[in-house]
Scaffold this active site. Structure first.
Site, PDB file in Angstrom:
ATOM      1  N   CYS A  28       0.860  -1.171   0.000  1.00  0.00           N
ATOM      2  CA  CYS A  28       0.000   0.000   0.000  1.00  0.00           C
ATOM      3  C   CYS A  28       0.903   1.230   0.000  1.00  0.00           C
ATOM      4  O   CYS A  28       1.990   1.201  -0.552  1.00  0.00           O
ATOM      5  CB  CYS A  28      -0.949  -0.009   1.193  1.00  0.00           C
ATOM      6  SG  CYS A  28      -0.132  -0.136   2.800  1.00  0.00           S
ATOM      7  N   ALA A  29       0.487   2.315   0.645  1.00  0.00           N
ATOM      8  CA  ALA A  29       1.261   3.559   0.573  1.00  0.00           C
ATOM      9  C   ALA A  29       2.591   3.469   1.293  1.00  0.00           C
ATOM     10  O   ALA A  29       3.576   4.085   0.888  1.00  0.00           O
ATOM     11  CB  ALA A  29       0.440   4.712   1.146  1.00  0.00           C
TER      12      ALA A  29
END
Length: 635
Positions: A28-29
Site C-alpha cells: 500500500c502507501a
C-alpha cells in the site's frame, strides 16, 4: 531503483523466511503486506533492526513490513529478486495454509483490491475538490470547456470505478482480467445507464430486470468477478484446448453478465446502500460522538492495518448519497499525529530526535503518519495518546459542523479541497484544532528522556585526547540510536566547513547532485569518510565515489573545475573496487599548486542518493579535522 532499495528488498525476503514462505505480497502507501505460509519462520526482531524498515506489524492475517515512502521501490526489488509475480501476488492469499478468521480474510481481500487504486482515487479526489473550489470562487463556469475537461479528468475514476475494481478484483480472484473488465463495462454501458435514467422496463428472456445505477458502485462488480472466477474454471475444465481461448470467455460473459443484472447487481447495490444507510443512521444519532470515536481510534486502526474495512463504506456513501461525512473527520487524527510530532520537534534537545520529528511532521501533514507513529509517538506512548485525544476533539468539531467530502481523498492537507461545501469552515477549524492541540499538549507534557536529550554528536575535540574516529564511534552508540537508523560520515579533510550553497558550482550548490556539505581544505590529505567500497575513481584523480556499508553513496569532489588539470597535482592511493576503512588515505593532492593554477579548492562531500533518506544532517561546527563528524544520514 537504487542499490539500497535492492539491499532492503533482499533483507526483507530473508526476514520473512525466504521466498518459499511467501503465499502473497503486495504493498500500500507505506507497507509491504505479506501473507506467509508459516509466520514462525519470519525473523520479526531481525526485520525490526534492518536499516530501511520502520517496523513490523502482524494484523488482519498479514505480516506487514512498514517501509515508508519508498515502499514501491523496495517492492519492485522484491519482484526483481524473486519469482513472485506482481500481477499474481495479491491473488494468492487463499493459498496460505492457515486462512485465519473471517475478519482477517475480509480485511485481506479488501486491502488487496483497493490498495492499487488508492493513488488514482486520492489524486482524482483532490482534483475534484479543486474543481469545486474553482466553481465557488467563480474562476471557471459550468458551461466552459475548461470545466468540462477538468471535471472529466477528476470524475472519470469514480464514474467508471467498477472497471478499475474489475482489474484489481480479477487479480485477487485469479481470473481473466479482460473478461472482468467486459463484465464491468456492461454495468456502466451508456445504453444501460440511459435505460436506468429513463426508468425503462427491461427483461431478460421474460425475466424482469431491476435496473440500478452502477457507476461509482463497489460491491456489485466485486461479487460479479468473484462469481466469474468459478464460472470460468467450470467451463475451462471441459472445453477443448483448441477453442478454449474463445469459448470460455464467451460462455463466461453469457452467464455472468445476465446473472449480474438479474441478481448480483441488485443484491450488491442493496448491500452498498445498507452500509451507507447504517453509517448514516449512526452518524445522525450524534455526529459529535461519531467524530469522537472516529478521531480517537482511527490511528489505532491504521496501526493494525484494519482501516481498509472502512474504504467501501466511504465509497458507497459517495456513490449513493453523493458525499461522505467520515472522510473529513479522519483528517483530524492524521493532522493530530503531525501536530504531536511538531510539538516534539519544538521541544526536543536531541539532534536526531529533532531531525526525525521534523521530517515526520512534514510527512504527516501530507498524510503519511506511519514513520512518525512507529518512530516516535508510539515509541514514547504519551505523544500517541495525546494525538488520539486531539484527533477526537478535532473530529468532533468537524462532526458537529456537518463536514462533508464530495470525493474520495486520503486524509491530509492536500484533501482540503475535497471538503468544499457544507461544513467546510468547521472542517478546516477542526483540522487546525487537532494539529494545534496535539502540538501544544506535547510541547508542555512530553518529557524527553534525559539520556537522549544529552546525546548529541561528538565534539571536535576532547580533553582525553581520543582520536577523532573514536569520538565519532562513541557519539553514535547512544540511546538515541534506538530512535532511528543512521550512519555517520566523518570529514575526509582538514579545513573550514561551509554550506553547500556557497560553492561556486551550480551543479553542486543547487542540491541537484544531492545533499551535502563543503570542506575548504588546509592540507592535501584526503581520507575515507566511512567504511565501504570505492565505486568510482576519476582518471584525473580529482573525484572519488564511495558506497558505504550503510548504503550511502558518497561523492568527494576536490575543488571546482579541477578536472581541467587532467590529473596534475593529484596522486591516487586507491582504485575502483577497493575496500576502504574510516580514515584510510584515498588521495593526496598539492593544495598550493592547485590554488596557484587559479582553481577553487573548496571540496563538496555529497550524498548522491539523498532522496532515499528522511534527512541528511550536517555538522554545525565551523571547522573539522580528518575524522571529525561531518554528516549523518537518517532513515
Amino acid at each position: 531503483m537504487s542499490a539500497k532499495d535492492q539491499e532492503i528488498a533482499k533483507k526483507v525476503i530473508e526476514g520473512v523466511g525466504g521466498e518459499s514462505n511467501v503465499s502473497s505480497v503486495f504493498h500500500c502507501a507505506t507497507r509491504l503486506r505479506f501473507k506467509l505460509k508459516d509466520t514462525a519462520k519470519a525473523d520479526k526482531e531481525g526485520l525490526n533492526n534492518t536499516p530501511g524498515v520502520v517496523t513490523v506489524v502482524e494484523s488482519g492475517g498479514q505480516f506487514q513490513v512498514v517501509i515508508g515512502n519508498n515502499v514501491p521501490e523496495v517492492f519492485k526489488g522484491i519482484m526483481d529478486q524473486t519469482s513472485l509475480k506482481d500481477a499474481e501476488s495479491a491473488d494468492k492469499a487463499e493459498e496460505s495454509g492457515e486462512k485465519g478468521s473471517w475478519l482477517n480474510r475480509a480485511v485481506d481481500m479488501i486491502s488487496s483490491i483497493f490498495s492499487p487504486l488508492l493513488g488514482a482515487l486520492a489524486g482524482a479526489g483532490v482534483l475534484k475538490g479543486l474543481v469545486a473550489l474553482f466553481l465557488v470562487m467563480g474562476w471557471i463556469s459550468e458551461d466552459s470547456g475548461t470545466y468540462l475537461i477538468l471535471n472529466a479528468a477528476s470524475d472519470s475514476v469514480f464514474t467508471f470505478l467498477p472497471i478499475f475494481l474489475a482489474i484489481t478484483s480479477s487479480r485477487r480472484f485469479k481470473t481473466n482480467m479482460f473478461v472482468s473488465v467486459a463484465i464491468a463495462g456492461a454495468l456502466v454501458y451508456p445504453a444501460i445507464a440511459a435505460a436506468q435514467s429513463a426508468g425503462t422496463a427491461l427483461n431478460f428472456f421474460g425475466i424482469p430486470i431491476v435496473l440500478v445505477t452502477y457507476t461509482s458502485t463497489v460491491i456489485p462488480v466485486i461479487l460479479a468477478v468473484w462469481v466469474q472466477s468459478y464460472v470460468e474454471k467450470f467451463f475451462a475444465s471441459f472445453v477443448h484446448q483448441s477453442v478454449k481461448n474463445i469459448l470460455v470467455p464467451m460462455l463466461t460473459l453469457l452467464v455472468v453478465v445476465p446473472l449480474t443484472f438479474l441478481a448480483f447487481g441488485p443484491v450488491g447495490n442493496i448491500i452498498s446502500e445498507g452500509l451507507a444507510s447504517g453509517y448514516t443512521w449512526l452518524y445522525n444519532l450524534s455526529p459529535i460522538v461519531a467524530g469522537l470515536i472516529a478521531g480517537g481510534f482511527w490511528q489505532v486502526f491504521v496501526i493494525f492495518g484494519v482501516h481498509w474495512g472502512f474504504v467501501p463504506i466511504m465509497l458507497s456513501n459517495l456513490g449513493t448519497i453523493g458525499y461522505d461525512t467520515m472522510l473529513p473527520m479522519l483528517a483530524a487524527p492524521v493532522l493530530a499525529q503531525a501536530g504531536a510530532l511538531f510539538g516534539i520537534f519544538l521541544k526536543a534537545k536531541n539532534r536526531d530526535l529533532k531531525a526525525l520529528s521534523g521530517s515526520a511532521t512534514l510527512a504527516g501533514i501530507f498524510g503519511i503518519t506511519e514513520p512518525g507513529i512507529y518512530g516516535i509517538t508510539l515509541k514514547y506512548k504519551k505523544p500517541f495518546i495525546l494525538a488520539c485525544i486531539s484527533g477526537a476533539v478535532g473530529a468532533a468539531i468537524i462532526g458537529a459542523g456537518g463536514g462533508r467530502a464530495i470525493s474520495f481523498a486520503l486524509p491530509s492537507v492536500l484533501a482540503i479541497p475535497a471538503y468544499v461545501g457544507t461544513g467546510f469552515a468547521t472542517t478546516v477549524i477542526g483540522i487546525v484544532v487537532a494539529f494545534a492541540l496535539a502540538a501544544l499538549l506535547n510541547l508542555f507534557l512530553f518529557k524527553e528522556p534525559v539520556a537522549e536529550a544529552n546525546a548529541n554528536h561528538a565534539p571536535a575535540k576532547t580533553s582525553d585526547g581520543q582520536p577523532a574516529a573514536a569520538r565519532v564511534e562513541e557519539a553514535v552508540t547512544t540511546p538515541a540510536e534506538s530512535l532511528l537508523k543512521k550512519e555517520i560520515i566523518v570529514s575526509p579533510l582538514e579545513g573550514a566547513i561551509q554550506a553547500l550553497d556557497t560553492l561556486p558550482d551550480p551543479a553542486f550548490s543547487s542540491g541537484a547532485m544531492g545533499q551535502g556539505i563543503v570542506v575548504d581544505p588546509t592540507s592535501g590529505h584526503l581520507t575515507s569518510p566511512a567504511a565501504g567500497t570505492v565505486t568510482t575513481v576519476f582518471p584525473t584523480g580529482h573525484a572519488i565515489g564511495i558506497t558505504t556499508d550503510g548504503g550511502a553513496q558518497l561523492l568527494i569532489h576536490v575543488g571546482v573545475n579541477t578536472v581541467r588539470l587532467k590529473g596534475q597535482f593529484f596522486d591516487k592511493k586507491v582504485k575502483e573496487g577497493d575496500r576502504v576503512e574510516v580514515g584510510q588515505l584515498l588521495l593526496e593532492f598539492d593544495l598550493e599548486q592547485i590554488k596557484a593554477a587559479g582553481y577553487v579548492t573548496a571540496t563538496p562531500v555529497i550524498v548522491t542518493n539523498s532522496a532515499e533518506y528522511l534527512d541528511v544532517l550536517k555538522s554545525t561546527e565551523s571547522a573539522a579535522k580528518n575524522g571529525d563528524y561531518l554528516l549523518s544520514t537518517v532513515v
